[in-house]
Design an enzyme around this catalytic site. Structure first.
Site, PDB file in Angstrom:
ATOM      1  CG  ASP A  41      -2.808   5.620  -2.784  1.00  0.00           C
ATOM      2  OD1 ASP A  41      -2.544   5.318  -1.608  1.00  0.00           O
ATOM      3  OD2 ASP A  41      -2.264   5.069  -3.765  1.00  0.00           O
TER       4      ASP A  41
ATOM      5  N   GLY B 111       0.858  -1.184   0.000  1.00  0.00           N
ATOM      6  CA  GLY B 111       0.000   0.000   0.000  1.00  0.00           C
ATOM      7  C   GLY B 111       0.887   1.224   0.000  1.00  0.00           C
ATOM      8  CB  THR B 112       1.382   3.804  -2.143  1.00  0.00           C
ATOM      9  OG1 THR B 112       0.066   3.800  -2.680  1.00  0.00           O
ATOM     10  CG2 THR B 112       2.200   2.768  -2.855  1.00  0.00           C
ATOM     11  CB  THR B 113       0.373   8.174  -0.529  1.00  0.00           C
ATOM     12  OG1 THR B 113       1.486   7.961  -1.371  1.00  0.00           O
ATOM     13  CG2 THR B 113       0.527   9.492   0.200  1.00  0.00           C
TER      14      THR B 113
END
Lengths: 227, 307
Positions: free
Chosen positions: B101, B84-86
């Site tokens: 996101d 998972g990112t931001t």
């Protein structure tokens, strides 16, 4: 070698049952009923912190009468069961019937195998989802389990309270009606129960997560006086 | 005592197989506990749900630890895992805004387009995750259950500091896995009902948690998101302004960071934005987030910053 006194099994069970019943009858009664907005649980309990009624899971509540320390340990065990099951499978897989059965097995085991039976009577209630009916299971000190519809009475004097309820109860009651109806059934008209004498919790119909809610004293006072 | 131990409740046909295939010693009967054990003697898990799970042999972390230990011996954790990112959180007048996101990546490819990274922890707090998706979502599920379990067993909810600390312990317990590459870095925020303010807690892989004063962002696009928030954040910013700022920061992060997903108008997938105020946790609906993005894109185009 000493030979223990022989006690007939009938006598042994009878003594245990009497012992448990005596303990339970000393306490005040508790009433659970279904109403239009869900399931209502009303207990005579002057304490604000030692609860007789509590939350188990999303749509499941627990109520107990008798010895506080004993039914409170059963309550915690029920929370553990429900949370573990919901965590391992899904929240929808937790149901009152399975929990009530476990309680019944547990109480039955203690009744026959332990030195002392538990001096408690407990109730597991579940508010129905969508148009499913509400469920109420009453479990006695010896593990006897009974399925109640409409209302259930726990604790001492439950015959009188049950009679008063069966003449007045209606499934169409609003929350305020249900609180007033339960209070008058518990008091029997001889004495007046005020908001601080009661502990009230409700499983709200239509609430998906954590339907249980305690009804605070000020709200209770308002409902009791508006009748 | 022999008699007491003899009536342990065994589950009727419900058993859990643990990682090595052995059957767990207890099912989820009444916690597999005897009456004397229920009485708070040694070994009682108290209000801790994770301790209850380890008691029941249901702790998922042990199996991952076994696997990651084995892979370390074999020369590193080479399995593809979704990341998972931001995610970001910022404080405003009435509480906190948290946003994230929806993209999860596996190496350079997109693994999932609609992963939820911002989740309610309980009625007045929320948690967002960055890092390896599997252990992260599992950690959140455990954290949510732990908070509810504590509240029900004790009859009282943990304080916000207590919740933040609890999550820190979970991240710390994950350290051995983090060393093998299964890194989970959450972001925790909530409304402190005692102090009547929104508060944000950031974490590192060791479980260290640090209260952030105004805002924080983590994940691969966290740096870009932080820069965007820093440029526009003010004290006592209003709710709508805070939402717009969060949306803008995510947009900028997606603009700079390949692993961060932007608004996906074709599929109708928009980042998650949630508020926590005195009234509790509230997730904004997609239409509202979509409107915020349209406004932002329109404003940028007028200003000549067309993407």
């Amino acid at each position: 070698m000493t030979i223990p006194f022989y006690v007939a099994p009938e006598q042994l069970m009878k003594d245990r049952a009497e012992f448990a019943q005596k303990g339970i009858a000393r306490g005040r009664s508790l009433l659970a009923l279904t109403f239009a907005g869900g399931v209502l649980l009303v207990a005579e309990n002057p304490s604000r912190s030692l609860h007789k009624i509590s939350e188990i899971y999303d749509r499941i509540a627990f109520a107990g009468v008798g010895r506080y320390n004993e039914f409170d340990q059963l309550r915690v065990a029920g929370v553990r069961h429900a949370d573990t099951k919901g965590y391992a499978f899904s929240r929808d897989d937790v149901d009152a019937r399975a929990l009530a059965n476990l309680y019944a097995q547990f109480l039955g085991q203690v009744f026959t195998h332990e030195m002392k039976p538990l001096e408690v009577e407990i109730l597991v209630a579940e508010v129905g989802r969508d148009d499913q009916p509400d469920q109420m299971f009453e479990i006695a000190y010896d593990g006897t389990i009974s399925d109640r519809t409409g209302f259930a009475v726990l604790g001492g004097k439950n015959d009188e309270i049950g009679e008063r309820m069966s003449s007045s109860w209606s499934s169409e009651w609003s929350l305020a009606d249900a609180v007033r109806g339960a209070a008058s059934a518990l008091s029997g008209g001889e004495r007046e129960l005020i908001a601080t004498d009661l502990e009230v919790g409700a499983l709200r119909r239509g609430v998906e997560r954590r339907a249980f809610r305690r009804v605070p004293s000020d709200e209770l006072a308002e409902m009791l006086s508006s009748g | 005592m022999g008699l007491r131990q003899s009536w342990r409740i065994e589950p009727a046909g419900d058993v859990f197989a643990s990682a090595n295939g052995a059957v767990a010693p207890h099912g989820y009967g009444l916690g597999g506990l005897t009456w004397s054990e229920l009485g708070g003697q040694a070994g009682d898990p108290g209000p801790s749900f994770s301790r209850l799970l380890s008691r029941l042999g249901m702790d998922w972390r042990s199996s991952w630890l076994d696997a990651s230990g084995a892979s370390a011996r074999a020369g590193g954790f080479g399995l593809p895992a979704a990341h998972g990112t931001t995610v970001l959180a910022l404080r405003f007048r009435d509480g906190v805004v948290m946003a994230g996101d929806r993209r999860a990546t596996e190496g350079s490819s997109i693994a999932h387009r609609m992963m939820e990274k911002v989740m309610p922890a309980d009625s007045h707090s929320c948690v967002a995750i960055a890092g390896v998706a599997g252990p992260a979502t599992e950690m959140v599920k455990l954290f949510q259950t732990q908070l509810e379990h504590y509240e029900k067993v004790e009859g009282l909810a943990l304080t916000l500091d207590g919740k933040a600390n609890q999550l820190g312990q979970m991240v710390r317990e994950n350290l051995a896995m983090a060393m093998q590459g299964l890194v989970v870095v959450p972001l925790f925020a909530g409304y402190d009902v005692h102090r009547r303010v929104g508060r944000i807690f950031a974490y590192d892989v060791t479980g260290g948690h640090f209260e952030e004063i105004d805002f924080h962002a983590t994940g691969s696009g966290g740096r870009d998101a932080r820069a965007a928030v820093k440029a526009a954040w003010r004290e006592r910013i209003s709710g709508p302004e805070a939402i717009q700022l969060a949306v803008q920061a995510l947009y900028d992060a997606a603009d700079e960071d390949a692993a961060t997903g932007g608004p996906d108008a074709v599929r109708g997938i928009y980042p998650t934005v949630a508020l926590v105020t005195a009234d509790g946790f509230e997730k904004l609906d997609d239409e509202q987030v979509e409107r915020s993005f349209s406004e932002l894109i329109e404003a940028r185009r007028l200003a000549g910053q067309a993407p």
